[in-house]
Motif scaffolding. Structure first.
Motif, PDB file in Angstrom:
ATOM      1  N   GLY A  89       0.812  -1.213   0.000  1.00  0.00           N
ATOM      2  CA  GLY A  89       0.000   0.000   0.000  1.00  0.00           C
ATOM      3  C   GLY A  89       0.843   1.260   0.000  1.00  0.00           C
ATOM      4  O   GLY A  89       0.533   2.245  -0.683  1.00  0.00           O
ATOM      5  N   LEU A  90       1.946   1.241   0.768  1.00  0.00           N
ATOM      6  CA  LEU A  90       2.834   2.399   0.822  1.00  0.00           C
ATOM      7  C   LEU A  90       3.455   2.675  -0.541  1.00  0.00           C
ATOM      8  O   LEU A  90       3.480   3.821  -1.005  1.00  0.00           O
ATOM      9  CB  LEU A  90       3.927   2.155   1.871  1.00  0.00           C
ATOM     10  CG  LEU A  90       5.048   3.191   1.962  1.00  0.00           C
ATOM     11  CD1 LEU A  90       4.497   4.579   2.270  1.00  0.00           C
ATOM     12  CD2 LEU A  90       6.073   2.769   3.017  1.00  0.00           C
ATOM     13  N   SER A  91       3.956   1.635  -1.187  1.00  0.00           N
ATOM     14  CA  SER A  91       4.589   1.836  -2.493  1.00  0.00           C
ATOM     15  C   SER A  91       3.585   2.328  -3.521  1.00  0.00           C
ATOM     16  O   SER A  91       3.911   3.162  -4.371  1.00  0.00           O
ATOM     17  CB  SER A  91       5.251   0.536  -2.961  1.00  0.00           C
ATOM     18  OG  SER A  91       4.298  -0.494  -3.151  1.00  0.00           O
ATOM     19  N   GLU A  92       2.357   1.833  -3.439  1.00  0.00           N
ATOM     20  CA  GLU A  92       1.330   2.298  -4.369  1.00  0.00           C
ATOM     21  C   GLU A  92       1.094   3.798  -4.234  1.00  0.00           C
ATOM     22  O   GLU A  92       0.895   4.503  -5.231  1.00  0.00           O
ATOM     23  CB  GLU A  92       0.017   1.556  -4.103  1.00  0.00           C
ATOM     24  CG  GLU A  92      -1.156   2.033  -4.958  1.00  0.00           C
ATOM     25  CD  GLU A  92      -2.455   1.386  -4.539  1.00  0.00           C
ATOM     26  OE1 GLU A  92      -3.338   2.103  -4.030  1.00  0.00           O
ATOM     27  OE2 GLU A  92      -2.580   0.163  -4.709  1.00  0.00           O
ATOM     28  N   PRO A 147      11.657  14.676   7.314  1.00  0.00           N
ATOM     29  CA  PRO A 147      10.235  14.438   7.579  1.00  0.00           C
ATOM     30  C   PRO A 147      10.026  13.003   8.067  1.00  0.00           C
ATOM     31  O   PRO A 147      10.639  12.073   7.545  1.00  0.00           O
ATOM     32  CB  PRO A 147       9.578  14.668   6.214  1.00  0.00           C
ATOM     33  CG  PRO A 147      10.522  15.566   5.490  1.00  0.00           C
ATOM     34  CD  PRO A 147      11.898  15.148   5.940  1.00  0.00           C
ATOM     35  N   LEU A 148       9.165  12.837   9.076  1.00  0.00           N
ATOM     36  CA  LEU A 148       9.005  11.540   9.733  1.00  0.00           C
ATOM     37  C   LEU A 148       7.531  11.221   9.918  1.00  0.00           C
ATOM     38  O   LEU A 148       6.751  12.058  10.361  1.00  0.00           O
ATOM     39  CB  LEU A 148       9.706  11.560  11.094  1.00  0.00           C
ATOM     40  CG  LEU A 148       9.499  10.364  12.027  1.00  0.00           C
ATOM     41  CD1 LEU A 148      10.117   9.098  11.426  1.00  0.00           C
ATOM     42  CD2 LEU A 148      10.098  10.648  13.399  1.00  0.00           C
ATOM     43  N   VAL A 149       7.172   9.977   9.580  1.00  0.00           N
ATOM     44  CA  VAL A 149       5.845   9.442   9.873  1.00  0.00           C
ATOM     45  C   VAL A 149       6.044   8.132  10.621  1.00  0.00           C
ATOM     46  O   VAL A 149       6.837   7.286  10.204  1.00  0.00           O
ATOM     47  CB  VAL A 149       5.030   9.191   8.586  1.00  0.00           C
ATOM     48  CG1 VAL A 149       3.705   8.504   8.913  1.00  0.00           C
ATOM     49  CG2 VAL A 149       4.765  10.493   7.846  1.00  0.00           C
ATOM     50  N   THR A 150       5.344   7.948  11.744  1.00  0.00           N
ATOM     51  CA  THR A 150       5.434   6.695  12.485  1.00  0.00           C
ATOM     52  C   THR A 150       4.236   5.811  12.158  1.00  0.00           C
ATOM     53  O   THR A 150       3.134   6.303  11.906  1.00  0.00           O
ATOM     54  CB  THR A 150       5.498   6.934  14.007  1.00  0.00           C
ATOM     55  OG1 THR A 150       4.265   7.523  14.446  1.00  0.00           O
ATOM     56  CG2 THR A 150       6.665   7.850  14.360  1.00  0.00           C
ATOM     57  N   VAL A 151       4.477   4.511  12.165  1.00  0.00           N
ATOM     58  CA  VAL A 151       3.427   3.533  11.880  1.00  0.00           C
ATOM     59  C   VAL A 151       3.284   2.629  13.090  1.00  0.00           C
ATOM     60  O   VAL A 151       4.254   1.974  13.492  1.00  0.00           O
ATOM     61  CB  VAL A 151       3.761   2.694  10.630  1.00  0.00           C
ATOM     62  CG1 VAL A 151       2.594   1.778  10.290  1.00  0.00           C
ATOM     63  CG2 VAL A 151       4.104   3.589   9.461  1.00  0.00           C
ATOM     64  N   ASP A 152       2.116   2.604  13.684  1.00  0.00           N
ATOM     65  CA  ASP A 152       1.787   1.779  14.852  1.00  0.00           C
ATOM     66  C   ASP A 152       2.475   2.274  16.122  1.00  0.00           C
ATOM     67  O   ASP A 152       1.831   2.546  17.115  1.00  0.00           O
ATOM     68  CB  ASP A 152       2.142   0.304  14.616  1.00  0.00           C
ATOM     69  CG  ASP A 152       1.295  -0.337  13.527  1.00  0.00           C
ATOM     70  OD1 ASP A 152       0.156   0.112  13.326  1.00  0.00           O
ATOM     71  OD2 ASP A 152       1.768  -1.268  12.870  1.00  0.00           O
ATOM     72  N   GLN A 153       3.788   2.375  16.094  1.00  0.00           N
ATOM     73  CA  GLN A 153       4.526   2.766  17.285  1.00  0.00           C
ATOM     74  C   GLN A 153       5.918   3.243  16.870  1.00  0.00           C
ATOM     75  O   GLN A 153       6.441   2.771  15.851  1.00  0.00           O
ATOM     76  CB  GLN A 153       4.644   1.595  18.265  1.00  0.00           C
ATOM     77  CG  GLN A 153       5.216   0.335  17.645  1.00  0.00           C
ATOM     78  CD  GLN A 153       5.067  -0.891  18.531  1.00  0.00           C
ATOM     79  OE1 GLN A 153       4.664  -0.843  19.677  1.00  0.00           O
ATOM     80  NE2 GLN A 153       5.399  -2.053  17.989  1.00  0.00           N
ATOM     81  N   PRO A 154       6.501   4.187  17.613  1.00  0.00           N
ATOM     82  CA  PRO A 154       5.948   4.891  18.776  1.00  0.00           C
ATOM     83  C   PRO A 154       5.035   6.037  18.359  1.00  0.00           C
ATOM     84  O   PRO A 154       5.096   6.518  17.220  1.00  0.00           O
ATOM     85  CB  PRO A 154       7.201   5.435  19.469  1.00  0.00           C
ATOM     86  CG  PRO A 154       8.135   5.715  18.335  1.00  0.00           C
ATOM     87  CD  PRO A 154       7.890   4.617  17.333  1.00  0.00           C
ATOM     88  N   GLY A 316      -0.941   1.473   4.755  1.00  0.00           N
ATOM     89  CA  GLY A 316       0.210   1.830   3.939  1.00  0.00           C
ATOM     90  C   GLY A 316      -0.069   3.010   3.030  1.00  0.00           C
ATOM     91  O   GLY A 316       0.764   3.914   2.880  1.00  0.00           O
ATOM     92  N   VAL A 317      -1.238   3.007   2.412  1.00  0.00           N
ATOM     93  CA  VAL A 317      -1.608   4.119   1.523  1.00  0.00           C
ATOM     94  C   VAL A 317      -1.654   5.429   2.304  1.00  0.00           C
ATOM     95  O   VAL A 317      -1.136   6.467   1.856  1.00  0.00           O
ATOM     96  CB  VAL A 317      -2.962   3.839   0.841  1.00  0.00           C
ATOM     97  CG1 VAL A 317      -3.469   5.082   0.111  1.00  0.00           C
ATOM     98  CG2 VAL A 317      -2.831   2.671  -0.132  1.00  0.00           C
ATOM     99  N   ARG A 318      -2.245   5.398   3.475  1.00  0.00           N
ATOM    100  CA  ARG A 318      -2.364   6.626   4.270  1.00  0.00           C
ATOM    101  C   ARG A 318      -1.012   7.135   4.741  1.00  0.00           C
ATOM    102  O   ARG A 318      -0.783   8.339   4.799  1.00  0.00           O
ATOM    103  CB  ARG A 318      -3.309   6.391   5.452  1.00  0.00           C
ATOM    104  CG  ARG A 318      -4.736   6.125   5.024  1.00  0.00           C
ATOM    105  CD  ARG A 318      -5.678   6.147   6.196  1.00  0.00           C
ATOM    106  NE  ARG A 318      -7.021   5.764   5.805  1.00  0.00           N
ATOM    107  CZ  ARG A 318      -8.126   6.264   6.336  1.00  0.00           C
ATOM    108  NH1 ARG A 318      -8.040   7.200   7.273  1.00  0.00           N
ATOM    109  NH2 ARG A 318      -9.311   5.850   5.951  1.00  0.00           N
ATOM    110  N   VAL A 319      -0.122   6.217   5.075  1.00  0.00           N
ATOM    111  CA  VAL A 319       1.226   6.638   5.446  1.00  0.00           C
ATOM    112  C   VAL A 319       1.907   7.315   4.264  1.00  0.00           C
ATOM    113  O   VAL A 319       2.564   8.360   4.410  1.00  0.00           O
ATOM    114  CB  VAL A 319       2.052   5.433   5.931  1.00  0.00           C
ATOM    115  CG1 VAL A 319       3.533   5.792   6.039  1.00  0.00           C
ATOM    116  CG2 VAL A 319       1.537   4.952   7.281  1.00  0.00           C
TER     117      VAL A 319
END
Length: 364
Positions: A89-92, A147-154, A316-319
């Motif tokens: 999803g992220l790569s898409e 730029p940083l995005v976290t997924v699930d944690q932390p 993944g898409v939203r990230v």
């Protein structure tokens, strides 16, 4: 070993200036097709590999790559079904904007030095995928100003991120199991801190957890157990250092002597390992043991596993969308996505007690 040809060597061999040789790669519109073809043909003849990708990225001010910082082994990105769907999803979301993904290792032990790969990676932004609260690799990313995005944690104040409602999902599946009549559940958990420990995790170990997802799922299970009038201290929790099928197999071998009638596993991979381990011990699922997971992977559906569905691909898409927004100068807000209980055939009421078997809460 022979010296690799340089841009200066290429220019001399082609009979052009260094700027003309450079333009053949970086600004082809500045050359005629004939001149560029001559430079590239000369490069192939003398073995010039082309300009440094890192140097080209610095000149452009854009690397064209996004770092995916893992809290587990690098192979996890390819071997774990849930991670693979998330990355798809992220790569898409980002590939149409010209970005590639670069998988990076996080630090496996809190307080240790962050990997040099994180410090030197040529990337435009970073996704931190399921890291401990105290993973020093996060500090390296923030020190670099990426730029940083976290997924699930932390979950970090002021930092974009996408997660699911782990506590609600865990509580829902535990309530389902307890509603079937089980009073002797056990938990097969993710790691609580990044120190590689495997085995029983008591109250003190649970309180010291530095992984948000593990804490939240334990909190959901505990809320359901206590609402059913049981003592959480009587529920054995087995900690697994990695989210892997074989860890589930080992976990149930350790738990079976404690007499559980149901196992709440924190992932489908762990749950499927529990199913295999139970079969190896001569038990049937759900006849002798109810087993549940979390994620709702394709393998879980094939196996008839009761689980908690999380929107892996959509996550993944939203990230990816948040990363692109950050790179465009916007400030996306953190998002929490809902979960859904999926009931299949791996759960049933507990079997009738065998002669001499203790019934009710508490360990044998």
């Amino acid at each position: 070993m022979p010296r690799r040809p340089t841009l200066r060597d290429l220019a001399a061999a082609a009979g052009v200036s260094r700027s003309t040789a450079s333009n053949a790669y970086n600004r082809p519109d500045q050359l005629s097709a004939e001149s560029r073809e001559r430079v590239l043909a000369t490069a192939a003849r003398i073995g010039y590999p082309g300009p440094s990708p890192a140097g080209s990225a610095l000149r452009r001010g854009r690397a064209g790559a996004l770092g995916v910082l893992l809290g587990d082994r690098l192979g996890y990105a390819f071997s774990d079904p849930a991670a693979a769907v998330f990355l798809d999803g992220l790569s898409e979301a980002v590939e149409d904007e010209g970005y590639a993904l670069l998988v990076l290792p996080g630090a496996r032990t809190g307080g240790g030095p962050a990997p040099e790969a994180v410090r030197t990676a040529v990337v435009d932004a970073v996704v931190a995928y399921s890291l401990a609260d105290d993973d020093p690799a996060i500090a390296v990313v923030r020190d670099r100003g990426l730029p940083l995005v976290t997924v699930d944690q932390p979950a970090l104040p002021g930092v974009a991120g996408v997660r699911v409602d782990d506590e609600a999902g865990a509580r829902a599946v535990a309530e389902h199991v307890l509603g079937l009549g089980h009073r002797r559940p056990a938990v097969v958990a993710f790691e609580l801190t990044a120190d590689g420990r495997e085995g029983p995790a008591g109250a003190e170990r649970q309180r010291a957890a530095t992984f948000t997802v593990t804490r939240d799922r334990l909190a959901g299970y505990r809320a359901a157990v206590e609402a059913a009038g049981l003592n959480w201290a009587d529920v054995p929790v087995h900690e697994c250092p990695h989210n892997a099928f074989l860890e589930g197999v080992r976990a149930i071998a350790e738990l079976l002597p404690l007499g559980p009638t149901a196992v709440l596993a924190m992932s489908d991979e762990l749950a499927l390992g529990v199913v295999r381990g139970a079969a190896d011990a001569g038990l049937t699922v759900p006849g002798d043991l109810t087993v549940t997971g979390f994620d709702d992977t394709t393998a879980a559906a094939r196996a008839g596993l009761t689980t908690v569905r999380q929107p892996l691909r959509d996550k993944g898409v939203r990230v990816g969308e948040q990363l692109l927004a950050l790179l465009a100068g916007e400030t996306p807000s953190p998002q929490t996505l809902p979960t859904e209980l999926v009931v299949r055939s791996s759960g049933a009421p507990p079997p009738a007690p065998r002669a001499g078997q203790r019934v009710g809460p508490g360990r044998p």
